[in-house]
Every structure is written in structure tokens, then in C-alpha cells.
Design a protein around this motif. Structure first.
Motif, PDB file in Angstrom:
ATOM      1  N   VAL A 144       7.968  12.659   8.686  1.00 39.35           N
ATOM      2  CA  VAL A 144       8.467  11.286   8.643  1.00 39.35           C
ATOM      3  C   VAL A 144       9.747  11.291   7.809  1.00 39.35           C
ATOM      4  O   VAL A 144       9.694  11.473   6.585  1.00 39.35           O
ATOM      5  N   PRO A 145      10.897  11.125   8.452  1.00 36.79           N
ATOM      6  CA  PRO A 145      12.160  11.217   7.716  1.00 36.79           C
ATOM      7  C   PRO A 145      12.455   9.987   6.854  1.00 36.79           C
ATOM      8  O   PRO A 145      11.911   8.898   7.076  1.00 36.79           O
ATOM      9  N   THR A 146      13.334  10.191   5.895  1.00 35.08           N
ATOM     10  CA  THR A 146      13.828   9.094   5.061  1.00 35.08           C
ATOM     11  C   THR A 146      14.394   8.008   5.967  1.00 35.08           C
ATOM     12  O   THR A 146      15.030   8.298   6.979  1.00 35.08           O
ATOM     13  N   GLY A 147      14.135   6.761   5.594  1.00 34.80           N
ATOM     14  CA  GLY A 147      14.656   5.624   6.356  1.00 34.80           C
ATOM     15  C   GLY A 147      13.706   5.099   7.411  1.00 34.80           C
ATOM     16  O   GLY A 147      13.947   4.048   7.994  1.00 34.80           O
ATOM     17  N   THR A 148      12.614   5.820   7.662  1.00 37.97           N
ATOM     18  CA  THR A 148      11.640   5.362   8.654  1.00 37.97           C
ATOM     19  C   THR A 148      10.943   4.105   8.140  1.00 37.97           C
ATOM     20  O   THR A 148      10.574   4.016   6.973  1.00 37.97           O
ATOM     21  N   ASP A 149      10.777   3.128   9.031  1.00 35.79           N
ATOM     22  CA  ASP A 149      10.029   1.918   8.695  1.00 35.79           C
ATOM     23  C   ASP A 149       8.544   2.279   8.663  1.00 35.79           C
ATOM     24  O   ASP A 149       8.041   2.925   9.594  1.00 35.79           O
ATOM     25  N   LEU A 150       7.855   1.899   7.608  1.00 34.54           N
ATOM     26  CA  LEU A 150       6.426   2.196   7.462  1.00 34.54           C
ATOM     27  C   LEU A 150       5.634   1.698   8.672  1.00 34.54           C
ATOM     28  O   LEU A 150       4.650   2.323   9.065  1.00 34.54           O
ATOM     29  N   TYR A 151       6.099   0.612   9.281  1.00 35.23           N
ATOM     30  CA  TYR A 151       5.392   0.071  10.445  1.00 35.23           C
ATOM     31  C   TYR A 151       5.481   0.992  11.660  1.00 35.23           C
ATOM     32  O   TYR A 151       4.713   0.856  12.604  1.00 35.23           O
ATOM     33  N   SER A 180       1.122   4.720   2.570  1.00 35.26           N
ATOM     34  CA  SER A 180       1.854   4.110   1.460  1.00 35.26           C
ATOM     35  C   SER A 180       1.233   4.457   0.116  1.00 35.26           C
ATOM     36  O   SER A 180       1.937   4.832  -0.826  1.00 35.26           O
ATOM     37  N   ASP A 181      -0.090   4.354   0.021  1.00 34.80           N
ATOM     38  CA  ASP A 181      -0.774   4.665  -1.238  1.00 34.80           C
ATOM     39  C   ASP A 181      -0.592   6.126  -1.630  1.00 34.80           C
ATOM     40  O   ASP A 181      -0.322   6.448  -2.780  1.00 34.80           O
ATOM     41  N   ALA A 182      -0.735   7.010  -0.653  1.00 38.51           N
ATOM     42  CA  ALA A 182      -0.634   8.443  -0.946  1.00 38.51           C
ATOM     43  C   ALA A 182       0.812   8.865  -1.212  1.00 38.51           C
ATOM     44  O   ALA A 182       1.052   9.799  -1.969  1.00 38.51           O
ATOM     45  N   ALA A 183       1.758   8.176  -0.607  1.00 35.61           N
ATOM     46  CA  ALA A 183       3.163   8.555  -0.760  1.00 35.61           C
ATOM     47  C   ALA A 183       3.724   8.147  -2.113  1.00 35.61           C
ATOM     48  O   ALA A 183       4.695   8.730  -2.581  1.00 35.61           O
ATOM     49  N   GLY A 184       3.125   7.146  -2.719  1.00 32.74           N
ATOM     50  CA  GLY A 184       3.615   6.691  -4.029  1.00 32.74           C
ATOM     51  C   GLY A 184       5.051   6.231  -3.953  1.00 32.74           C
ATOM     52  O   GLY A 184       5.409   5.383  -3.141  1.00 32.74           O
ATOM     53  N   THR A 185       5.907   6.846  -4.777  1.00 38.56           N
ATOM     54  CA  THR A 185       7.304   6.422  -4.871  1.00 38.56           C
ATOM     55  C   THR A 185       8.130   6.824  -3.655  1.00 38.56           C
ATOM     56  O   THR A 185       9.294   6.439  -3.556  1.00 38.56           O
ATOM     57  N   GLY A 215       8.885  -0.582  -0.525  1.00 35.47           N
ATOM     58  CA  GLY A 215       8.721  -1.708   0.396  1.00 35.47           C
ATOM     59  C   GLY A 215       8.149  -1.201   1.704  1.00 35.47           C
ATOM     60  O   GLY A 215       7.079  -0.605   1.728  1.00 35.47           O
ATOM     61  N   ARG A 216       8.907  -1.410   2.790  1.00 37.22           N
ATOM     62  CA  ARG A 216       8.481  -0.903   4.106  1.00 37.22           C
ATOM     63  C   ARG A 216       9.198   0.367   4.492  1.00 37.22           C
ATOM     64  O   ARG A 216       8.970   0.886   5.581  1.00 37.22           O
ATOM     65  N   GLU A 217      10.074   0.874   3.632  1.00 36.54           N
ATOM     66  CA  GLU A 217      10.897   2.026   4.011  1.00 36.54           C
ATOM     67  C   GLU A 217      10.443   3.314   3.336  1.00 36.54           C
ATOM     68  O   GLU A 217      10.152   3.352   2.145  1.00 36.54           O
ATOM     69  N   VAL A 218      10.405   4.373   4.132  1.00 32.70           N
ATOM     70  CA  VAL A 218      10.137   5.703   3.600  1.00 32.70           C
ATOM     71  C   VAL A 218      11.430   6.147   2.911  1.00 32.70           C
ATOM     72  O   VAL A 218      12.463   6.286   3.562  1.00 32.70           O
TER      73      VAL A 218
END
Length: 156
Positions: A86-93, A122-127, A131-134
């Protein structure tokens, strides 16, 4: 029964073995007593040491536990038949569909609804999720049993 005896009884009950653990017996004692609600000062008195020493032992123990968790997550990621980058900038949705598509391709069932899966990630990824963005690359692994594990990509 002293608090040290209580800790030793608990460690014996749960099958703690210092020889096979990442924790020393003292680290396990301190964690057991802290989980029971004892203060570092009370533990220090019972062990005949300083509160600073108990604090150091506890910090080392928690660091060792975190390293062990990371090692288990790494080992699970190695055996996971599904790994989604999952690359940076991906919407969590968008993450659930990425995971579902990869799992469908591998014939693996995920027992999470899309909202549940977003929360797990989201919980496992932490920081790594803001918001909604990876905000930092992730790898979402799914074991053949459908267990979802999330790791920061730079750790894999």
C-alpha cells in the motif's frame, strides 16, 4: 504471600520459562507485578533495589516484548500467501478492495467487513496512517487462515 511469591506463582501458572523466553526472570517478574497494579516503588522495595532499576528493567522488558512481536509479525509475513503493498498517499477507504482483490486471486478468505478491515489496518499502522491517508508505505499480509497483519514497508 509476598508480592514476589505472587508474581512467581503467576509466572509458573502461565508457563513462563526464562530459558526459552526473550525475557529474563526479573523482567517477567516486574511485568507481572506492574500488570497487577503495583508501583515501581513498591516493586523496588520488595526486590531490595531502586525504583530507577525497576524502571530500567521494565523498559528493557517492554522493548524485548515489542521485538518479539515484531519478529512474529515478520515470520507471519514471510508465510502469508497474500501481501499487498500500500503506497504512500493511498486513501484508507481504498485498502479493503486492494486486500480483497489480492485475497480473491490467492483463494484466501478474509473475515473482515470493509470498515473492520480499515480499522485493523489503521490501528496496526499507527503513525503510518494520518486521517484517511496512508502517510508511509505499508504491507498488508493475510495468512492462509485469514489473519491480517500490517507492517511498515521499510521493515519488511
Amino acid at each position: 504471600m509476598s508480592m514476589i511469591d505472587d508474581a512467581e506463582e503467576l509466572l509458573a501458572e502461565i508457563g513462563f520459562e526464562a530459558d526459552t523466553s526473550v525475557l529474563t526472570n526479573r523482567q517477567a517478574q516486574v511485568l507481572a507485578l506492574r500488570e497487577r497494579g503495583f508501583s515501581q516503588a513498591d516493586i523496588a522495595t520488595a526486590l531490595g533495589t531502586s525504583r530507577a532499576n525497576v524502571s530500567s528493567v521494565e523498559a528493557s522488558a517492554r522493548e524485548n516484548v515489542e521485538k518479539a512481536r515484531e519478529t512474529v509479525a515478520f515470520a507471519e509475513a514471510l508465510r502469508a500467501p497474500v501481501r499487498v503493498h500500500v503506497p504512500t498517499g493511498t486513501d484508507l477507504y481504498d485498502v479493503p478492495n486492494l486486500v480483497y482483490d489480492a485475497c480473491d486471486d490467492a483463494g484466501v478468505k478474509v473475515d473482515h467487513t470493509a470498515p473492520d478491515l480499515m480499522k485493523v489496518v489503521s490501528d496496526a499502522a499507527g503513525t503510518a496512517v494520518t486521517g484517511r491517508e496512508v502517510s508511509s508505505p505499508l504491507v498488508v499480509g493475510v495468512t492462509s487462515e485469514g489473519v491480517v497483519r500490517v507492517r511498515h514497508q521499510d521493515r519488511e
